[in-house]
Design a protein around this motif. Structure first.
Motif: not given
Lengths: 115, 181
Positions: B41-43, B82-87, B92-96
Motif C-alpha cells: 500500500n505504501i509503495v 501495474a506490477q505491484a497490482l499484479t503481484l 492474494d494480498v489486500t493492500p492495507e
C-alpha cells in the motif's frame, strides 16, 4: 564445386538477369562468413554482460526483460535503439568501441566492442 | 524541508523505527511492525503521488526538459504500480491502509495545492526541487525500512528494482534542478 562453377558460368552465358542475380547470391552465401547473433539482456535496471568476440556485421539482439521502457543509445550517435517493456530489437554492428547508455535512465551504461 | 515533506519523512521515520523494533531479538514471536500488505500500500501510494504530481506538471509546465521528466515519472511509476497490482493479486494480498500511506497522501495533497498557485519558472523550480526531496525520502524509506521488512521474495525483488529506478529519478531530478537554478 566444379559443377557449381559450370552452372554459374552457363547461367551467366545465358544472360538472364534473374539467374545471374541468384548465382551472385549463391556465391555470396558460399563465401561470406556467417553473422553471429549476440544477445544483450536488460533486466532490473541494468544491461547484462557484454558479448565478446563481436565482429562487424554481426547482429546484436537487445532484449528488455524490464517492466520499464529503456534504450540503448550510443554516445557518438552511432545507434539509438528504443526498447519498450518486453521488447526484442536487432541491429547490425559496425566496427569500433561504442559507449552507450539508456536515455531514460542515464545511470544505465555499457560499452560495446566490435572488431 | 517544507512541511508536507517533513510529514512524509516523519511518517516514514516512524515506520523505520517500528521495523527496527521488529528485528530486535526480543521480538521473535511478535509480528513484523509493517507487513507486506502495508508495504504494498505504501509503495502504491508513493507511486500514485508522483504520477499525480507529474500530471500536474504536464498541465502547467512549458519547459521541455521538465515535461520530459514528468512524462518519465508517469511512465515509470505507472509501470511499478501495474506490477505491484499484479503481484498483490497473485499473492492474494489486500493492500492495507496504514499511518504511513495516509500521511504520504496528506502531505502530497498539501504539496499539490502549494504548487498549483505557482507559475512559469517558479513552478518548474518548485516542482523539480520537490521531486528531488521526495525521491530522496522515498529511497531512504525503501532501503532503510520497506525492503528489509518485506517478507515475500517477489515483493522484495520489486522493491529492489523500484529503488534502482527511483535512484535514477533522483539523479535525473537533481540534474534538472541544477539546470533550473
Amino acid at each position: 564445386m566444379f559443377r557449381t562453377m559450370i552452372l554459374i558460368a552457363s547461367l551467366a552465358l545465358a544472360g538472364g538477369s534473374l539467374p545471374a542475380s541468384a548465382a551472385t547470391k549463391a556465391a555470396q552465401h558460399a563465401t561470406a562468413p556467417a553473422h553471429v547473433v549476440h544477445v544483450i539482456v536488460i533486466d532490473k535496471m541494468q544491461y547484462g554482460p557484454m558479448p565478446t568476440d563481436v565482429h562487424a556485421g554481426d547482429i546484436i539482439e537487445w532484449v528488455n526483460h524490464d517492466i520499464f521502457e529503456h534504450s540503448a543509445t550510443a554516445r557518438d550517435g552511432r545507434f539509438d535503439v528504443d526498447l519498450k517493456p518486453g521488447a526484442t530489437v536487432r541491429m547490425t554492428t559496425v566496427a569500433g568501441t561504442t559507449a552507450f547508455f539508456c536515455k531514460f535512465h542515464p545511470g544505465m551504461t555499457g560499452t560495446l566492442v566490435v572488431k | 524541508m517544507n512541511k508536507p515533506l517533513f510529514a512524509i519523512a516523519v511518517a516514514l521515520g516512524i515506520a523505520s523505527v517500528a521495523a527496527v523494533h521488529a528485528q530486535a531479538p526480543a521480538a521473535v514471536s511478535r509480528a513484523p511492525a509493517i507487513n507486506d500488505a502495508q508495504i504494498a500500500n505504501i509503495v502504491y501510494t508513493a507511486d500514485q503521488i508522483d504520477i499525480t504530481a507529474a500530471k500536474q506538471a504536464l498541465k502547467k509546465s512549458r519547459n521541455e526538459d521538465v515535461r520530459a521528466f514528468a512524462k518519465e515519472m508517469v511512465r515509470d511509476h505507472a509501470a511499478v504500480n501495474a506490477q505491484a497490482l499484479t503481484l498483490v493479486k497473485k499473492l492474494d494480498v489486500t493492500p492495507e491502509n496504514n499511518p504511513t500511506s495516509e500521511s504520504l497522501s496528506k502531505g502530497a495533497a498539501a504539496e499539490l495545492k502549494k504548487l498549483a498557485v505557482l507559475k512559469g519558472a517558479a513552478y518548474d523550480k518548485a516542482y523539480v526541487d520537490n521531486e528531488v526531496a521526495y525521491h530522496k525520502t522515498v529511497n531512504a524509506a525503501l532501503s532503510g525500512t520497506l525492503i528489509p521488512a518485506a517478507q515475500n521474495a517477489q515483493l522484495k525483488s520489486l522493491l529492489e528494482t523500484g529503488l534502482k529506478l527511483f535512484q535514477e529519478h533522483q539523479m535525473h531530478a537533481e540534474h534538472l534542478a541544477r539546470q533550473l537554478h
